[in-house]
Design a protein around this motif. Sequence first.
Motif, short mmCIF file in Angstrom:
data_model
loop_
_atom_site.label_atom_id
_atom_site.label_comp_id
_atom_site.label_asym_id
_atom_site.label_seq_id
_atom_site.Cartn_x
_atom_site.Cartn_y
_atom_site.Cartn_z
N ALA A 20 0.63 -1.19 0.17
CA ALA A 20 -0.03 -0.01 0.02
C ALA A 20 0.79 1.32 0.07
O ALA A 20 0.43 2.27 -0.49
CB ALA A 20 -1.02 0.00 1.21
N ALA A 21 2.02 1.22 0.62
CA ALA A 21 2.90 2.42 0.55
C ALA A 21 3.84 2.35 -0.52
O ALA A 21 4.34 3.40 -0.78
CB ALA A 21 3.84 2.25 1.93
N ALA A 22 3.65 1.58 -1.57
CA ALA A 22 4.44 1.53 -2.63
C ALA A 22 3.86 2.55 -3.91
O ALA A 22 2.47 2.34 -3.73
CB ALA A 22 4.83 0.26 -3.04
N ASP A 23 4.56 3.11 -4.48
CA ASP A 23 4.21 3.85 -5.66
C ASP A 23 3.84 3.03 -6.88
O ASP A 23 3.14 3.59 -7.61
CB ASP A 23 5.15 4.92 -5.71
CG ASP A 23 5.26 6.05 -4.88
OD1 ASP A 23 4.40 6.28 -4.14
OD2 ASP A 23 6.22 6.63 -5.09
N ALA A 24 4.65 1.61 -6.84
CA ALA A 24 4.41 1.02 -8.02
C ALA A 24 4.35 -0.48 -7.48
O ALA A 24 4.62 -0.63 -6.45
CB ALA A 24 5.57 1.06 -9.09
N PRO A 25 3.69 -1.46 -8.40
CA PRO A 25 3.66 -2.86 -7.92
C PRO A 25 5.12 -3.39 -7.66
O PRO A 25 6.00 -2.87 -8.22
CB PRO A 25 3.19 -3.56 -9.01
CG PRO A 25 2.54 -2.42 -9.96
CD PRO A 25 3.33 -1.38 -9.72
N LEU A 26 5.09 -4.27 -6.63
CA LEU A 26 6.40 -4.83 -6.26
C LEU A 26 6.59 -6.43 -6.62
O LEU A 26 5.55 -7.03 -6.23
CB LEU A 26 6.59 -4.55 -4.68
CG LEU A 26 6.45 -3.30 -4.12
CD1 LEU A 26 6.66 -2.98 -2.80
CD2 LEU A 26 7.67 -2.50 -4.71
N THR A 27 7.74 -6.75 -6.74
CA THR A 27 8.06 -8.08 -7.02
C THR A 27 8.02 -8.72 -5.69
O THR A 27 8.27 -8.13 -4.44
CB THR A 27 9.23 -8.27 -7.69
OG1 THR A 27 10.37 -7.76 -7.05
CG2 THR A 27 9.05 -7.88 -9.01
N PRO A 28 8.17 -10.13 -5.15
CA PRO A 28 8.37 -10.57 -4.07
C PRO A 28 9.69 -10.29 -3.48
O PRO A 28 9.63 -10.00 -2.15
CB PRO A 28 8.35 -12.11 -4.32
CG PRO A 28 7.31 -12.23 -5.19
CD PRO A 28 7.36 -11.25 -6.36
N ALA A 29 10.78 -10.17 -4.21
CA ALA A 29 12.03 -9.73 -3.75
C ALA A 29 12.06 -8.26 -3.20
O ALA A 29 12.66 -8.19 -2.11
CB ALA A 29 13.19 -9.98 -4.87
N GLU A 30 11.16 -7.48 -3.95
CA GLU A 30 11.08 -6.18 -3.39
C GLU A 30 10.47 -6.12 -2.12
O GLU A 30 10.70 -5.15 -1.34
CB GLU A 30 10.83 -5.17 -4.66
CG GLU A 30 11.53 -5.06 -5.64
CD GLU A 30 10.64 -4.63 -6.82
OE1 GLU A 30 11.43 -3.78 -7.66
OE2 GLU A 30 9.53 -4.82 -6.89
N VAL A 31 9.30 -6.77 -1.99
CA VAL A 31 8.49 -6.83 -0.69
C VAL A 31 9.49 -7.72 0.26
O VAL A 31 9.51 -6.82 1.46
CB VAL A 31 7.40 -7.84 -0.83
CG1 VAL A 31 6.80 -7.87 0.46
CG2 VAL A 31 6.44 -7.06 -1.79
#
Length: 123
Positions: A20-31
């Motif tokens: 929810a805080a991200a500006d763009a979709p995130l991959t599992p690695a980024e999460v």
Amino acid sequence: MKNRRRGHGDLEHEILAVLAAADAPLTPAEVRERLDAGLAYNTVTTVLARLQDKGRVTRRPAGRAYAYRAVRDRAQVVAHQMRRLLDDDSDRSAVLTRFVGALTPEDEALLVALLHRAEPDQT
């Protein structure tokens, strides 16, 4: 978040907060990186898959993985859950009959209006 045992559902909530805080979709690695690099990658992907099954996140292909985004519209989440429940029963007619039978007159009128609005023009 290290050295602390998570309660039931805590990891789901933490992952949803990161998305929810991200500006763009995130991959599992980024999460995983934003949450706790000590988490197993498979744990993050499993939770993301469960959240997607629940309608809480959407996903799109991103290279060899998927990128996930939190669903912010509560109505969309509930509609997804209702659809999954309907799909889980082989007797759709019985489920829908009981559902409609349990509606208040106001909700039934709203449902009829929505169905009429969804009908294609017959002209």
